[in-house]
Design an enzyme around this catalytic site. Sequence first.
Site, short mmCIF file in Angstrom:
data_model
loop_
_atom_site.label_atom_id
_atom_site.label_comp_id
_atom_site.label_asym_id
_atom_site.label_seq_id
_atom_site.Cartn_x
_atom_site.Cartn_y
_atom_site.Cartn_z
N THR A 1 20.46 -10.36 -3.08
CA THR A 1 19.74 -10.44 -4.35
C THR A 1 20.31 -9.45 -5.35
O THR A 1 20.79 -8.38 -4.98
CB THR A 1 18.25 -10.10 -4.16
OG1 THR A 1 18.13 -8.74 -3.74
CG2 THR A 1 17.60 -11.00 -3.13
N GLY B 1 21.14 -6.58 -7.70
CA GLY B 1 22.09 -5.48 -7.66
C GLY B 1 22.81 -5.36 -6.34
O GLY B 1 23.99 -4.98 -6.30
N ARG C 1 10.54 -10.02 -10.62
CA ARG C 1 9.32 -9.92 -9.82
C ARG C 1 9.23 -11.06 -8.80
O ARG C 1 8.63 -10.91 -7.74
CB ARG C 1 8.08 -9.94 -10.72
CG ARG C 1 7.83 -8.63 -11.46
CD ARG C 1 6.48 -8.68 -12.16
NE ARG C 1 6.08 -7.39 -12.70
CZ ARG C 1 4.83 -7.07 -13.01
NH1 ARG C 1 3.85 -7.95 -12.80
NH2 ARG C 1 4.54 -5.89 -13.51
N LYS D 1 7.05 -9.37 12.18
CA LYS D 1 6.11 -10.17 12.96
C LYS D 1 6.85 -11.09 13.93
O LYS D 1 6.44 -11.28 15.07
CB LYS D 1 5.22 -11.01 12.03
CG LYS D 1 4.27 -11.94 12.77
CD LYS D 1 3.28 -12.62 11.85
CE LYS D 1 2.35 -13.52 12.65
NZ LYS D 1 1.26 -14.08 11.83
N HIS E 1 -2.15 37.39 16.49
CA HIS E 1 -3.37 36.63 16.78
C HIS E 1 -4.19 36.35 15.52
O HIS E 1 -5.39 36.61 15.46
CB HIS E 1 -4.22 37.33 17.83
CG HIS E 1 -3.55 37.46 19.17
ND1 HIS E 1 -3.01 36.38 19.83
CD2 HIS E 1 -3.29 38.53 19.94
CE1 HIS E 1 -2.47 36.78 20.96
NE2 HIS E 1 -2.61 38.08 21.05
#
Length: 544
Positions: free
Chosen positions: A38, A40, A68, A142, A298
């Site tokens: 895609t 660039g 987008r 998935k 401590h």
Amino acid sequence: MGSEGRIERALISVTDKTGIVEFAHALVENFGVEVISTGGTAKVLEEAGIPVTPIEEFTGFPEMMDGRVKTLHPKVHGGLLARRDSKKHMAEAEEHGIQMIDLVCVNLYEFEKTVAQPDVTFEDAIEHIDIGGPSMLRSAAKNNDSVTVVCDPADYDAILEEMHVHGGATTKNTRRRLAAKVYTRTAAYDTAISMWLNTYLELQDEAIDPDDPFDIPSVFGMQLTKVQDLRYGENPHQTAAVFRFGSDFEQLGSSPNPLVGAEQIQGKELSYNNFLDADAAWNAVREFDEPAVVILKHQNPCGSAVAGDVTTAYDRAFACDPKSAFGGIIAVNREVPLSLVEHFADVNKQFVEVLIAPSYTPEALERLSRRQNLRVLATGGAEGHAKLELRSVDGGMLVQCVDTVDEDPSEFTCPTSRKPTDQEMRDLLFAWNVVKTVKSNAILVAKDQAGIGMGPGQPNRVDSALLACERAEDACERMGVEPTGFVAASDAFFPFRDNVDVLAEHGVTAIIQPGGSVRDDESIKACDDHDIAMIFTGTRHFRH
């Protein structure tokens, strides 16, 4: 469709282009993989001479709406999600002209880096929320039975090596490991967006003031990444590890120069208790603008001092309590010179667990190298504090703003008849900075800007005062100085005058405390009875 795990078609779309040309070239030249890409990324690959199928050609649908919408298409997600062992899925894919995608290489728009910029606009932040990237990653993850998913350039070489071994395929274990990494990344990404947007909305509603350190966002999340497993926890039968905050929380939970993230120059791994004590020491020494040294044991500063240089400050801090300094942590707020190392290593022969400072001179490091077991940490600076600190309790988490209130001594009040001298005031302000780092109920007795007597963590403040005074007198005896000219700081108000009476009996001439007790008049009268000057600060500094 290839055999299980075999990669014949890859979709590559990355923001971080580190190593992507080499990775794509190896996929094409060594394994004959078809590359879809895609925008660039496609341009970078094409300029490198790598054959690329543009995403719009693959989907038959143009990129649109300023990019987008480009990968949110059935031919992308169908090619990722189709079960290769399902005849039904394969038939539907063939019916709709969906080709399988065997590898997805995606990393996301740099949202976290964008919103970290102080002048970022809402619109710019929104445009850096990646939609297609996480969607492709999640779909591929998935279906890890068949699809290899890559979100980290650090994995490129291992994937190529495995493909060489397995005839162009990856193993199921690798695909599942990579899928788990994807969900870790997308969870952190969504958390960062959620934190930013909720904070933005609260700011718009004027629910919180970004310049007010006491405001806590109503919603936040975090990602913790394991830095290392520890040998054990507080005790040998407890397992333990140290984690660092991810970018979604580091602006709130980390200072600019944090302990976790400091460079360990030498020494054994830090233990669980080392981390706790080093953190307390590092926070304590950063209370001072002057050259300062804190020796901590401590969780309590058994030695503390400021001076014109850190070597002198170390000598004075060590003299506060040499016995307790053995096996402690040394924190320094300036570069460590050779002289300081010589003083603790050669002159005092002090056993030290951890030395933490912004930096070290080359001569200091050479001398430190003779103590190979000494853990030496360099933070790179001493500025700033975290905004929030967290503590787990059974069933939840306590969250509070770090105790970094900016107090103006000119606003302190003096309710007693006698006012402190200039020397007393210098010592009082020093003691006030130290006492906030002592476990409450806390009393700190100081002389000449050194914390020579500490009364930490007693159930009642009178016992803390007695303990602090006894230690101060012991310190004066060791140093061969008169046990006079003491000042004392109390982290909370005096509930009764008996605290003042005890301090007066042991030579304290000036006291600093928050004030605010219903019996303040009794403490003020006691100070006047003993000709003691007392300062009220108006702020309590409990440290539990």
